[in-house]
Scaffold this motif. Structure first.
Motif, mmCIF file in Angstrom:
data_model
loop_
_atom_site.group_PDB
_atom_site.id
_atom_site.type_symbol
_atom_site.label_atom_id
_atom_site.label_comp_id
_atom_site.label_asym_id
_atom_site.label_seq_id
_atom_site.Cartn_x
_atom_site.Cartn_y
_atom_site.Cartn_z
ATOM 1 N N ASP A 138 -6.493 -9.517 11.114
ATOM 2 C CA ASP A 138 -6.593 -8.315 11.938
ATOM 3 C C ASP A 138 -7.041 -7.122 11.109
ATOM 4 O O ASP A 138 -7.832 -6.295 11.550
ATOM 5 N N TYR A 139 -6.498 -7.053 9.899
ATOM 6 C CA TYR A 139 -6.851 -5.945 9.018
ATOM 7 C C TYR A 139 -8.345 -5.970 8.687
ATOM 8 O O TYR A 139 -9.032 -4.953 8.767
ATOM 9 N N LEU A 140 -8.837 -7.154 8.346
ATOM 10 C CA LEU A 140 -10.254 -7.269 7.996
ATOM 11 C C LEU A 140 -11.133 -6.906 9.193
ATOM 12 O O LEU A 140 -12.131 -6.187 9.054
ATOM 13 N N ALA A 141 -10.721 -7.383 10.372
ATOM 14 C CA ALA A 141 -11.504 -7.093 11.575
ATOM 15 C C ALA A 141 -11.529 -5.589 11.834
ATOM 16 O O ALA A 141 -12.573 -5.011 12.175
ATOM 17 N N GLU A 142 -10.388 -4.940 11.640
ATOM 18 C CA GLU A 142 -10.339 -3.502 11.871
ATOM 19 C C GLU A 142 -11.167 -2.750 10.825
ATOM 20 O O GLU A 142 -11.848 -1.778 11.141
ATOM 21 N N SER A 143 -11.116 -3.232 9.577
ATOM 22 C CA SER A 143 -11.926 -2.609 8.523
ATOM 23 C C SER A 143 -13.395 -2.627 8.902
ATOM 24 O O SER A 143 -14.114 -1.632 8.748
#
Ligand SMILES: *Cc1c(COP(=O)(O)O)cnc(C)c1O
Length: 371
Positions: A277-282
């Motif tokens: 999720d973090y990578l997608a948001e980044s």
């Protein structure tokens, strides 16, 4: 007579220009009498989201082990990387940031008398790593701010021992597509290792752009360097890695400091690999913010270099150092590129929407144009 230590330093070091990092927030606060909380830093391509909560809690937990040396072989982190990328643990070289990996490659394959090829306007660490080991750098003129891989292949001589290619490149944001990269790799003799520096690969969206990992099987001389500092949001912890053939990894690991990645960094990096999720948001924040910056600069009539990274490089049309200084007093830190031979350009990292807004306004004020 006092000793002249300048003369005692090895030749490569004597002529080195140190790397110029982005100006830290605290320093700008001190120099300009500003509240640190009011300053935004868009100067080092850091992740504006801050660290992933998963990475943060793993890092906190690892703090209790500070009295112990880290696992020098980083079993858990290598396992996690192995699983994610489908490579053997014996193909991984970990670095104290990918900067470390770039230096390990230079120390392993270059030395006095060797030539190391890189592009004009490419990452400043390549010439530093090259000269520090006594090798000579061959900076090949860029094509439209990007790597001219044809010319770089043409620059190969008997003395060439290493080639650096940044894709996408920092500080220009340019990228080479798969067909161009493959044609280049086909021309490089197998005896010359090629470091493909993919510090920003997680931001690449265009399917025409290559994934270095997929090329490893075909090119045993390829070293893919990646980092947790950018899209993964862990710049402060210093973790990067190289993926290569087991033979090359074995050599690079021989010169690696035994404990070059500390236990907090290992724990956080291992944990963040699970945070999809973090990578997608980044990525999402970057797409939106990059478009916002491009549009804002375009409205001021400024030319930008189309960027594949988490930053935009903009031509201010004047000495960018003055613009940089004016923006500093407005509490916005960006990066002037005089040191790269681009005296009119600023490199501006993508921030959160409100940070980008402030940056565009500060640039408009510095240039005396409406933003
Ligand atoms: C930021 C960057 C790196 C490395 O950063 P580390 O923090 O040392 O991992 C490497 N290459 C390029 C092109 C970069 O922009």
């Amino acid at each position: 007579m006092p000793v002249d230590f300048q003369k005692l330093a090895v030749e490569g070091v004597r002529e080195l220009q140190p790397y110029q990092p982005g100006k830290p927030i605290e320093e700008v606060a001190r120099e300009h009498g500003l509240d640190p909380a009011s300053i935004i830093k868009l100067a080092s391509n850091e992740n504006p989201l801050g660290p992933s909560p998963k990475a943060l809690s793993a890092a906190r937990e690892a703090l209790s082990e500070l009295a112990l040396y880290p696992d020098g072989n980083a079993f858990l982190l290598k396992n996690a990387l192995s699983e994610r990328f489908g490579v053997g643990a014996d193909q991984i070289t970990l670095g104290n940031g990918s900067n470390d990996v770039l230096e390990l490659a230079a120390r392993t394959f270059a030395g006095p008398g060797a030539e190391v090829i890189f592009s004009e306007y490419a990452f400043a660490v390549y010439p530093i790593a090259t000269r520090a080991v006594g090798a000579s750098g061959v900076a090949v003129p860029a094509h439209e701010w990007g790597h001219d891989l044809d010319a770089m292949a043409g620059a190969i001589t008997e003395r060439t021992r290493l080639i650096f290619v940044a894709n996408p490149n920092n500080p220009t944001g340019t990228a080479v597509d798969r067909a161009t990269l493959v044609a280049f790799l086909d021309r490089v003799p197998e005896r010359i290792p090629v470091v493909l520096d993919e510090a920003y690969c997680e931001y690449m969206t265009d399917p025409a752009y290559p994934d270095g990992l997929a090329l490893l099987r075909d090119y045993p001389n390829l070293i893919v360097a990646r980092t947790f500092s950018k899209a993964w949001g862990l710049a402060g912890l210093r973790v990067g890695y190289a993926l290569s053939s087991p033979e090359i990894a074995d050599l690079m690991n021989r010169v690696r400091q035994p404990f070059n990645v500390d236990n907090v960094a290992q724990a956080a990096a291992t944990a963040v690999l699970d945070d999809a999720d973090y990578l997608a948001e980044s990525r999402q924040v970057n797409e939106v913010g990059r478009a916002q910056l491009m549009a804002g600069f375009g409205q001021m009539g400024l030319a930008t270099i189309p960027s594949h990274g988490n930053f935009v490089t903009v031509d201010t049309g004047r000495d960018a150092n003055d613009v940089f200084e004016a923006m500093l007093s407005d509490g916005v830190i960006v990066r002037p590129l005089g040191g790269y031979g681009m005296p009119r350009h600023l490199r501006i990292s993508v921030g959160l929407v409100h940070e980008n807004e402030r940056c565009i306004a500060a640039l408009g004020r510095a240039l005396g144009v409406a933003s």
